[in-house]
Design an enzyme around this catalytic site. Structure first.
Site, PDB file in Angstrom:
ATOM      1  N   HIS A  79      -8.302  -1.739   2.737  1.00  0.00           N
ATOM      2  CA  HIS A  79      -8.815  -1.162   1.337  1.00  0.00           C
ATOM      3  C   HIS A  79      -8.827  -2.329   0.476  1.00  0.00           C
ATOM      4  O   HIS A  79      -7.703  -3.087   0.471  1.00  0.00           O
ATOM      5  CB  HIS A  79      -8.312   0.024   0.880  1.00  0.00           C
ATOM      6  CG  HIS A  79      -8.051   1.193   1.660  1.00  0.00           C
ATOM      7  ND1 HIS A  79      -6.939   1.328   2.579  1.00  0.00           N
ATOM      8  CD2 HIS A  79      -8.696   2.360   1.692  1.00  0.00           C
ATOM      9  CE1 HIS A  79      -7.105   2.586   3.164  1.00  0.00           C
ATOM     10  NE2 HIS A  79      -8.141   3.224   2.558  1.00  0.00           N
ATOM     11  N   ASP A 101      -5.442  -2.667  -1.206  1.00  0.00           N
ATOM     12  CA  ASP A 101      -4.461  -2.981  -0.283  1.00  0.00           C
ATOM     13  C   ASP A 101      -4.032  -4.664  -0.416  1.00  0.00           C
ATOM     14  O   ASP A 101      -2.901  -4.927  -0.615  1.00  0.00           O
ATOM     15  CB  ASP A 101      -4.619  -2.869   1.093  1.00  0.00           C
ATOM     16  CG  ASP A 101      -5.282  -1.435   1.502  1.00  0.00           C
ATOM     17  OD1 ASP A 101      -4.410  -0.699   0.897  1.00  0.00           O
ATOM     18  OD2 ASP A 101      -5.752  -1.401   2.421  1.00  0.00           O
TER      19      ASP A 101
END
Length: 437
Positions: free
Chosen positions: A100, A103
């Protein structure tokens, strides 16, 4: 400096090995059904669980001991984290990863600053990918963690939240393209509702479709040719998610004219939360032409939430690989380990143990599935069970040669039905046991 100095590249040592840092079944270049294992699986490491998982749960904070982590979530720390992650992938022998946007880089005080942070870290990711050959399987955007998404993102009751999510996906698509990502996943972490008393369901679903269409259109504009995926998940955190299961997702895509652009990313744990098995979800997606990629994990059936455990059950991996082989294997998709080590497994080496176990389980499952397919006993039993459809009235029905009146005439002449085609569930289970055991 190496983050895992005491761990060498994981090697295949064979079924007799007792080395916990070696593969017993996964041999990357071993050919099964005309394809190397690495190409059957396209194993991917999930950045969010592997690098950002802390071991926190509703009853306590994180437990993980991660010597590479700094005290604060800075861009500098994020760049260092990337180098640690790619070292992990390289030593594990996983050819792909997924992430993501949030992240890999921290949010800033504005969208512009957040995008700058992401660009800075992405340059390091690109350098590490070029150095090692590790590839991006797919990217996605975290549209659920920040409080701005309290009511959802694409389905939010707040138009500004929708707009911010759209801007975030625009950037995530650009980054995914820049890194050579082979796909992009829509995962609706909060795209659902808690109560219908305050929900305009049709409006929210229309907004979700419009959101996806915007992404598809922008991908064309920038020349991103990767495959889009829609990931079913039935609940948690909302009472009812709009992407409940494969059937609901496929119906949604067809209803909104998105079926030519988006396939499904199926997850084992999400299937069980929906009251299905993963083989059911894979089969449904496959027979409809929507099987794209798999989030490989397992759920604890005694716990009612998404536990994301590593898949070590050979029966499970055999079922998954039987279906994947049946539908021709992966093209742009793969097996992404959307799984996390347990809260009690807090040392860095546990990350290796977990992934090795999952990769070995899938390798064993692949070999069993290929043997089952080669010997065709299972296929013959299924074919025999439906033999009345291969000739006579069955073939005529499938050929469109009957209506209700003609079938009434047929049964008036025949009188009644004699049951045939025993299910033989017990025999089939014994048959599979023979291959597994």
């Amino acid at each position: 400096m190496a983050a895992f100095p005491d761990i060498q590249k994981i090697q295949y040592e064979g079924p007799q090995s007792k080395n916990p840092l070696a593969f017993r079944h996964y041999k990357a270049d071993e050919v099964v059904e005309g394809k190397a294992m690495r190409d059957h699986f396209r194993f991917s490491v999930a950045y969010w669980h592997t690098m950002r998982g802390t071991g926190a749960d509703p009853f306590g904070p994180g437990t993980m001991l991660r010597p590479w982590e700094g005290a604060e979530d800075t861009v500098a720390n994020a760049m260092n984290r990337v180098r640690v992650f790619i070292e992990f992938c390289e030593k594990l022998g996983a050819g792909f990863f997924c992430f993501h946007d949030r992240d890999v880089a921290p949010e800033g005080s504005s969208l512009a600053e957040t995008n700058t942070n992401l660009d800075t870290v992405v340059r390091v990711i690109r350098e590490e990918m070029d150095r090692t050959g590790v590839k991006l399987l797919w990217g996605t955007a975290n549209l659920f963690s920040n409080p701005r998404y309290v009511h959802g993102a694409a389905t939010s009751s707040n138009a500004d939240a929708f707009a911010y999510a759209a801007a975030q996906v625009k950037k995530a698509l650009e980054v995914t393209k820049e890194l050579g990502g082979q796909g992009y996943v829509f995962w609706g972490g909060r795209e659902g509702y808690q109560t219908l008393w305050n929900t305009d369901m049709k409006r929210e679903l229309d907004h979700l479709a419009r959101f996806m269409r915007m992404a598809v259109d922008y991908a064309k504009e920038i020349g991103f040719t990767g495959q889009f995926y829609f990931e079913p998940k039935p609940k948690e955190p909302t009472k009812h998610q709009y992407d409940f299961d494969a059937a609901a997702c496929i119906n949604f895509l067809r209803a909104h004219g998105l079926e030519k652009h988006i396939k499904l990313n199926i997850e084992t744990n999400h299937a069980t939360l929906a009251g299905h098995t993963v083989e059911h979800e894979l089969e449904y997606a496959g027979m409809q032409g929507f099987l794209g990629s798999v989030d490989a994990n397992a759920g604890d059936l005694l716990l009612g939430w998404d536990t994301d455990e590593f898949p070590t059950d050979v029966y499970l991996t055999t079922k998954i690989m039987l279906t994947i082989l049946k539908y021709g294997g992966f093209t742009t998709g793969g097996l992404n380990f959307d799984a996390k080590v347990r809260r009690e497994s807090f040392e860095p080496v546990d990350l290796f143990y977990a992934h090795i176990g999952g990769m070995d389980a899938f390798a064993k499952g692949l070999k069993i599935a290929a043997q089952i397919r080669a010997e065709r006993e299972l296929a013959k039993m299924v074919r025999d069970r439906y033999s009345t459809w291969d000739s006579g009235v069955g073939a005529e029905i499938e050929g469109g040669k009957h209506d209700l009146k003609s079938l009434e005439k047929y049964m008036l002449g025949k009188g009644d039905v004699t049951p045939t085609g025993s299910g033989r569930k017990e025999l089939l289970e014994n048959l599979v046991n023979r291959y597994v055991l």
